[in-house]
Design an enzyme around this catalytic site. Structure first.
Site, short mmCIF file in Angstrom:
data_model
loop_
_atom_site.label_atom_id
_atom_site.label_comp_id
_atom_site.label_asym_id
_atom_site.label_seq_id
_atom_site.Cartn_x
_atom_site.Cartn_y
_atom_site.Cartn_z
N HIS A 135 -69.34 8.24 76.29
CA HIS A 135 -69.35 9.37 75.35
C HIS A 135 -67.94 9.62 74.82
CE1 HIS A 135 -70.27 13.63 74.08
NE2 HIS A 135 -68.99 13.75 74.39
N GLU A 136 -66.96 9.63 75.72
CA GLU A 136 -65.58 9.90 75.30
C GLU A 136 -65.02 8.77 74.45
OE1 GLU A 136 -64.40 12.77 75.56
OE2 GLU A 136 -65.92 13.54 76.92
#
Length: 310
Positions: A142-143
């Protein structure tokens, strides 16, 4: 536009982000046109706001790491974290960002940096201690999606209009409190007109600030959904990201409120807000992140797209 070939974009979310960004640009143009039309220059405000924007944009990685107590770590110091990011970057065909750890029990992660070349992905010790390897990898994916999509740069630029409007509002309020509305003219009609113009600018500034804030928050929520989707597809395990979301949100609820309040200022950077809310309500409009329910629903839909039961 993603800088990683294997991190996909979602056309629906991309369209919504484009429309929201376009509305911010149009709003900015309308404000400039209004100031020009009334013959008032706020060049000092614009220069000052541009200076703040530049510092925030250019030094975002250092500012965020300092504010959140993060420290860069080597592969020898954090082999599990580096190993996961190495695998994900290879899968995404993207440049590896710098890796950091924040020594806090608040379970969270964030990405910062103006570009992939200056990006940093940071995980807290609280997150690493609580999550299973697949869950941690899903959060890191996600990051990395934020890095690939240059989200820090996008959100910094998007917040510029709100910053200018806020500074103009404060400037006008200070002028009014100092008795400056129309005080420079000896003619009664001119003084009244000056007061009306300055009051009109004050009202417009307040309205523009409110609208730009709501648009920026909406853009932030869209980008979080896009990062969820890209990260889930990259790992091929939406359920792992959903599990991480549920676990992190639940664990955050057990952290003392005092500690959460100290982290709340950095919510826009985090994987999930320091103080998260479920469900959809009026407060959702002011949130940097979608509700937990909305994020889980999207991940369940992705799980179905990939041909697995949710």
């Amino acid at each position: 536009m993603s800088t990683a070939r294997n991190i996909p974009n979602d056309r629906g979310l991309t369209a919504r982000m484009f429309v929201t960004g376009l509305m911010i640009v149009l709003l900015y143009g309308a404000v400039i046109a209004l100031l020009v039309a009334v013959g008032i220059s706020y060049s000092v405000v614009l220069v000052l706001a541009a200076g703040i924007l530049f510092v925030q944009y250019w030094f975002s990685d250092r500012i965020a790491l300092f504010g959140m107590g993060g420290r860069l770590v080597t592969p020898e110091q954090a082999p599990q974290l580096h190993g996961a990011i190495d695998r994900l970057c290879a899968m995404a065909d993207m440049k590896k960002p710098k890796v950091a750890i924040a020594d806090t029990d608040v379970p969270n992660a964030f990405a910062t940096g103006r570009s992939p070349n200056s990006a940093v992905v940071c995980a807290t010790t609280g997150l690493m201690r609580r999550l299973e390897p697949a869950e941690l990898e899903a959060v890191l994916a996600h990051e990395l999606s934020h890095v690939a999509h240059r989200d820090v740069a996008v959100m910094t630029i998007a917040s510029f209009l709100g910053m200018v409007a806020g500074m103009v509002t404060r400037m006008m309020l200070w002028t009014g409190m100092m008795g400056g509305f129309g005080s420079g003219s000896s003619d009664s009609d001119s003084r009244d007109n000056a007061v009306l113009v300055e009051l009109a600018i004050l009202v417009v500034s307040v309205v523009v600030y409110a609208i730009s804030f709501l648009l920026t928050m909406a853009l932030s929520r869209y980008r979080e959904l896009a990062a969820d989707r890209s990260g889930a597809i990259l790992t091929g395990q939406p359920s792992a990201l959903a599990s991480a979301l549920v676990k992190v949100t639940s664990e955050i609820g057990r952290i003392p409120t005092r500690d959460l309040r100290s982290s709340e200022a950095f919510n826009a950077f985090y994987f999930t807000p320091a103080i998260a809310k479920s469900g959809v309500s009026l407060s959702t409009l002011f949130s940097t992140h979608p509700s937990l329910d909305q994020r889980l629903a999207q991940l369940a839909a992705i799980e179905a797209e990939l041909g697995r039961p949710s």
